[in-house]
Design a protein around this motif. Structure first.
Motif, PDB file in Angstrom:
ATOM      1  N   SER A  48       1.000  -1.240   0.032  1.00 17.94           N
ATOM      2  CA  SER A  48       0.126  -0.024  -0.103  1.00 17.94           C
ATOM      3  C   SER A  48       0.886   1.234  -0.023  1.00 17.94           C
ATOM      4  O   SER A  48       1.572   1.621   0.834  1.00 17.94           O
ATOM      5  CB  SER A  48      -0.877   0.096   1.201  1.00 17.94           C
ATOM      6  N   ASP A  49       0.688   1.838  -1.143  1.00 18.38           N
ATOM      7  CA  ASP A  49       1.478   3.234  -1.137  1.00 18.38           C
ATOM      8  C   ASP A  49       1.090   4.183   0.071  1.00 18.38           C
ATOM      9  O   ASP A  49       2.041   4.908   0.727  1.00 18.38           O
ATOM     10  CB  ASP A  49       1.304   4.149  -2.392  1.00 18.38           C
ATOM     11  N   GLU A  50      -0.123   4.086   0.388  1.00 17.48           N
ATOM     12  CA  GLU A  50      -0.692   5.000   1.527  1.00 17.48           C
ATOM     13  C   GLU A  50       0.116   4.851   2.790  1.00 17.48           C
ATOM     14  O   GLU A  50       0.529   5.634   3.369  1.00 17.48           O
ATOM     15  CB  GLU A  50      -2.098   4.972   1.542  1.00 17.48           C
ATOM     16  N   VAL A  51       0.124   3.511   3.150  1.00 17.80           N
ATOM     17  CA  VAL A  51       0.479   2.934   4.282  1.00 17.80           C
ATOM     18  C   VAL A  51       2.132   3.501   4.382  1.00 17.80           C
ATOM     19  O   VAL A  51       2.434   3.849   5.411  1.00 17.80           O
ATOM     20  CB  VAL A  51       0.291   1.404   4.314  1.00 17.80           C
ATOM     21  N   ASN A  52       2.780   3.158   3.230  1.00 16.13           N
ATOM     22  CA  ASN A  52       4.183   3.477   3.217  1.00 16.13           C
ATOM     23  C   ASN A  52       4.469   5.012   3.449  1.00 16.13           C
ATOM     24  O   ASN A  52       5.434   5.320   4.135  1.00 16.13           O
ATOM     25  CB  ASN A  52       4.647   3.027   1.737  1.00 16.13           C
ATOM     26  N   CYS A  87       6.158   6.934   6.760  1.00 21.35           N
ATOM     27  CA  CYS A  87       7.516   8.030   6.583  1.00 21.35           C
ATOM     28  C   CYS A  87       7.241   8.955   7.414  1.00 21.35           C
ATOM     29  O   CYS A  87       8.050   9.698   8.161  1.00 21.35           O
ATOM     30  CB  CYS A  87       7.741   8.006   5.178  1.00 21.35           C
ATOM     31  N   LYS A  88       5.991   9.654   7.310  1.00 21.92           N
ATOM     32  CA  LYS A  88       5.528  10.911   7.910  1.00 21.92           C
ATOM     33  C   LYS A  88       5.468  10.781   9.350  1.00 21.92           C
ATOM     34  O   LYS A  88       6.224  11.437  10.189  1.00 21.92           O
ATOM     35  CB  LYS A  88       4.207  11.364   7.496  1.00 21.92           C
ATOM     36  N   LEU A  89       5.229   9.608   9.886  1.00 18.15           N
ATOM     37  CA  LEU A  89       5.252   9.285  11.313  1.00 18.15           C
ATOM     38  C   LEU A  89       6.578   9.300  11.899  1.00 18.15           C
ATOM     39  O   LEU A  89       7.112   9.857  12.915  1.00 18.15           O
ATOM     40  CB  LEU A  89       4.239   8.390  11.788  1.00 18.15           C
ATOM     41  N   ALA A  90       7.399   8.455  11.218  1.00 17.04           N
ATOM     42  CA  ALA A  90       8.950   8.250  11.466  1.00 17.04           C
ATOM     43  C   ALA A  90       9.460   9.561  11.588  1.00 17.04           C
ATOM     44  O   ALA A  90      10.306   9.928  12.709  1.00 17.04           O
ATOM     45  CB  ALA A  90       9.278   7.259  10.473  1.00 17.04           C
ATOM     46  N   ALA A  91       9.350  10.684  10.684  1.00 15.78           N
ATOM     47  CA  ALA A  91       9.920  11.785  10.607  1.00 15.78           C
ATOM     48  C   ALA A  91       9.536  12.766  11.590  1.00 15.78           C
ATOM     49  O   ALA A  91      10.137  13.253  12.474  1.00 15.78           O
ATOM     50  CB  ALA A  91       9.645  12.594   9.319  1.00 15.78           C
ATOM     51  N   SER A  92       8.103  12.868  11.834  1.00 12.25           N
ATOM     52  CA  SER A  92       7.419  13.868  12.738  1.00 12.25           C
ATOM     53  C   SER A  92       7.793  13.489  14.036  1.00 12.25           C
ATOM     54  O   SER A  92       7.763  14.269  14.982  1.00 12.25           O
ATOM     55  CB  SER A  92       6.105  13.980  12.453  1.00 12.25           C
ATOM     56  N   LEU A  93       7.279  12.150  14.497  1.00  9.02           N
ATOM     57  CA  LEU A  93       7.249  11.690  15.827  1.00  9.02           C
ATOM     58  C   LEU A  93       8.829  11.080  16.296  1.00  9.02           C
ATOM     59  O   LEU A  93       8.958  11.368  17.742  1.00  9.02           O
ATOM     60  CB  LEU A  93       6.419  10.683  16.112  1.00  9.02           C
ATOM     61  N   TYR A  94       9.507  10.658  15.792  1.00 12.75           N
ATOM     62  CA  TYR A  94      10.608  10.111  16.067  1.00 12.75           C
ATOM     63  C   TYR A  94      12.030  10.355  15.526  1.00 12.75           C
ATOM     64  O   TYR A  94      12.994  10.097  15.614  1.00 12.75           O
ATOM     65  CB  TYR A  94      10.555   8.615  15.772  1.00 12.75           C
ATOM     66  N   ASN A  95      11.840  11.425  14.227  1.00 14.97           N
ATOM     67  CA  ASN A  95      13.008  11.854  13.735  1.00 14.97           C
ATOM     68  C   ASN A  95      13.980  10.842  13.045  1.00 14.97           C
ATOM     69  O   ASN A  95      15.284  11.000  13.259  1.00 14.97           O
ATOM     70  CB  ASN A  95      13.893  12.750  14.616  1.00 14.97           C
ATOM     71  N   ARG A 124      14.422   7.569   5.614  1.00 17.33           N
ATOM     72  CA  ARG A 124      13.001   7.003   5.321  1.00 17.33           C
ATOM     73  C   ARG A 124      12.741   6.597   3.721  1.00 17.33           C
ATOM     74  O   ARG A 124      12.974   7.595   2.909  1.00 17.33           O
ATOM     75  CB  ARG A 124      12.054   7.883   5.764  1.00 17.33           C
ATOM     76  N   ILE A 125      12.482   5.440   3.613  1.00 20.46           N
ATOM     77  CA  ILE A 125      12.533   4.971   2.225  1.00 20.46           C
ATOM     78  C   ILE A 125      11.194   4.353   1.885  1.00 20.46           C
ATOM     79  O   ILE A 125      10.752   3.393   2.728  1.00 20.46           O
ATOM     80  CB  ILE A 125      13.565   3.851   1.858  1.00 20.46           C
ATOM     81  N   ALA A 126      10.440   4.648   0.781  1.00 18.40           N
ATOM     82  CA  ALA A 126       9.054   4.160   0.654  1.00 18.40           C
ATOM     83  C   ALA A 126       8.941   3.560  -0.783  1.00 18.40           C
ATOM     84  O   ALA A 126       9.503   4.121  -1.928  1.00 18.40           O
ATOM     85  CB  ALA A 126       7.884   5.242   0.661  1.00 18.40           C
ATOM     86  N   ARG A 127       8.265   2.451  -0.859  1.00 15.15           N
ATOM     87  CA  ARG A 127       7.941   1.618  -2.071  1.00 15.15           C
ATOM     88  C   ARG A 127       6.621   2.534  -2.610  1.00 15.15           C
ATOM     89  O   ARG A 127       5.508   2.642  -1.915  1.00 15.15           O
ATOM     90  CB  ARG A 127       7.420   0.240  -1.959  1.00 15.15           C
ATOM     91  N   ILE A 128       6.656   3.003  -3.878  1.00 14.46           N
ATOM     92  CA  ILE A 128       5.435   3.799  -4.381  1.00 14.46           C
ATOM     93  C   ILE A 128       5.144   3.253  -5.619  1.00 14.46           C
ATOM     94  O   ILE A 128       6.032   3.019  -6.776  1.00 14.46           O
ATOM     95  CB  ILE A 128       5.715   5.381  -4.527  1.00 14.46           C
ATOM     96  N   ARG A 129       3.950   2.568  -5.683  1.00 13.19           N
ATOM     97  CA  ARG A 129       3.674   1.932  -7.153  1.00 13.19           C
ATOM     98  C   ARG A 129       2.629   2.960  -8.192  1.00 13.19           C
ATOM     99  O   ARG A 129       2.765   2.803  -9.131  1.00 13.19           O
ATOM    100  CB  ARG A 129       2.849   0.925  -6.776  1.00 13.19           C
ATOM    101  N   SER A 130       2.013   3.734  -7.512  1.00 10.69           N
ATOM    102  CA  SER A 130       1.149   4.486  -8.521  1.00 10.69           C
ATOM    103  C   SER A 130       1.873   5.728  -8.981  1.00 10.69           C
ATOM    104  O   SER A 130       2.597   6.595  -8.486  1.00 10.69           O
ATOM    105  CB  SER A 130       0.072   5.292  -7.467  1.00 10.69           C
TER     106      SER A 130
END
Length: 460
Positions: A78-82, A86-94, A98-104
């Motif tokens: 799921s692109d959206e989950v990915n 990443c947003k949570l990892a950056a905002s809450l935990y710095n 952060r690398i995301a698989r994006i298919r769309s």
């Protein structure tokens, strides 16, 4: 060297393949997925931690150890989950990387979505696009088993099977320079009966050898000609499967080749017909021998079976080959199948996870690693490493190649200095900012190679 703490979201083909590759290099790995059974199988096989849960939930990320992770690889389906992870990892935990698989393609066409003000994705990878680009290269060079690029396309690494009658077969490699005085190329490694050979000038190429050579991309055709009889240029391509990869490949090829695509779903056929302008879209089953024969599969130069079903891809490829298709390529998700079918009736068996993994590994490697390509189903690697420092701070800069303490099983194939491509010889000297192409035939020594290229503290 401290272990790198990596959190992988998604235990599918990409996630499990990258986990397997990284675990062998003594990284600290945790993998999260909603499928408990997939995680159990991974845990039984590999030394890693697993957690069942939704990768987009902060509580799950926290349990998985996001707070002190060095890197997040969000590779769920799921692109959206990915992106949310990443947003949570950056905002809450710095989290640093952060690398995301994006298919769309919708997301990929708007790269600003990934920046720091939005979803905080440092790097996005699209396995389907990586596969498409890779298959396109195989269509362009029909003699090759693999085609990999380095240094923004200036250098290529190509693997070919040595055939009876090739000008170089039965001769030592020193003949290459005699045959091609104006082309600088280097045979980097030979695989013979699944064993690797780091060759020298006296090494003789045998029929059946899998020969990996490196050369400036502009010289690839000349070197291919020396190693095996040339195939006719590709004109006709048939694709089975109109999913993400099949559709992208048809779009990439249709203006340069005659392309036919076979798809079983009527709805998908209608979509393909509206999106493709020069491709013949056929509604049917790729394992239907009558359909293949009626569409003149015997005249097809390259047949690509790219459905989501491994068995269908294998069967349609075998059928196409038996009906006369010149070269067949089958997409195989189960990596265990790849070694079984490649090189028999099926010319090339492609594992999407192994083709994709290099894009992820380039971000994980320590030191300035620009490109990684996975070879031999992950057993070996080719890396493009940027040399930094000077003779005092670096173990490679300012030294001849024969003075560098390369671990056994590693070899330097080429260097790129600015736009100039140079093959590596024993007396070649590496300069700072050179892009060095290194072949590592044993994954256990990757860390040693990375360390060799890292700059000493004095440099800073």
């Amino acid at each position: 060297m401290a272990d790198v703490k990596i959190l992988i979201l998604g235990a599918g083909q990409v996630g499990s393949t990258v986990a397997e590759s990284l675990v062998s290099e003594a990284n600290d790995i945790t993998i999260v997925d909603t499928d408990a059974e997939s995680l159990r199988l991974l845990r039984d096989r590999l030394d890693l931690r697993t957690l069942v849960g939704n990768a987009a939930h902060p509580s799950v990320l926290e349990q998985a150890g996001i707070a002190d992770a060095d890197m997040l690889l969000a590779v769920t389906m799921s692109d959206e989950v990915n992106m949310v992870a990443c947003k949570l990892a950056a905002s809450l935990y710095n989290t640093p990387t952060r690398i995301a698989r994006i298919r769309s393609t919708d997301y990929l066409e708007h790269p600003e979505i990934f920046n720091r003000d939005n979803f905080c994705v440092d790097f996005s990878i699209c396995p389907e696009q990586i596969m498409t680009d890779y298959i396109r290269k195989l269509v362009e060079f029909p003699e090759a088993l693999h085609v990999f690029e380095f240094a923004d396309g200036l250098v290529s690494l190509v693997a070919v099977r040595a055939f009876e009658g090739g000008p170089l077969v039965g001769h030592p490699l020193s003949y290459l320079a005699t045959h091609m005085p104006k082309v600088d190329a280097r045979v980097a490694v030979i695989f013979r009966n699944d064993k690797s050979i780091i060759p020298d000038g006296s090494t003789v190429i045998n029929v059946g050898d899998e020969v990996f050579f490196v050369a400036a991309t502009e010289h690839i055709r000349s070197v291919l000609y020396e190693l095996r009889r040339m195939d006719k240029p590709t004109k006709r391509v048939m694709i089975v499967g109109g999913g993400n990869i099949g559709r992208r490949l048809a779009m990439a090829l249709e203006n340069d080749y005659q392309v036919k695509i076979i798809e079983y779903s009527n709805t998908v056929c209608e979509r393909l017909a509206s999106e493709l302008s020069n491709t013949l879209v056929l509604h049917g089953d790729g394992t239907d021998e009558n359909l293949l024969q009626s569409e003149n599969v015997a005249e097809i130069d390259i047949f690509c079976a790219l459905t989501n079903d491994d068995e269908n891809n294998i069967m349609s490829s075998l059928l196409a080959k038996s009906c006369g298709a010149r070269k067949v390529i089958a997409l195989i998700n189960r990596s265990a199948y790849v070694g079984l079918v490649q090189g028999g009736k099926i010319d090339i068996a492609l594992s999407p996870a192994h083709v994709t993994i290099g894009s992820l590994l380039a971000y994980v490697r320590q030191g300035d690693v620009a490109v990684v390509h996975s070879l031999r189903r992950g057993a070996a690697e080719a890396l493009e490493i940027v040399a930094h420092g000077d003779q005092q701070s670096s173990k490679v800069v300012g030294r001849r190649i024969d003075q560098i303490d390369l671990p056994q099983g590693a070899t330097i194939g080429a260097m790129v200095r600015g736009k100039r491509v140079m093959m590596a010889h024993h007396d070649s000297v590496i300069e700072t900012d050179d892009h060095v192409i290194v072949f590592v035939l044993n994954k256990q020594i990757i860390r040693k190679v990375e360390k060799l290229f890292q700059v000493g503290v004095g440099f800073f």
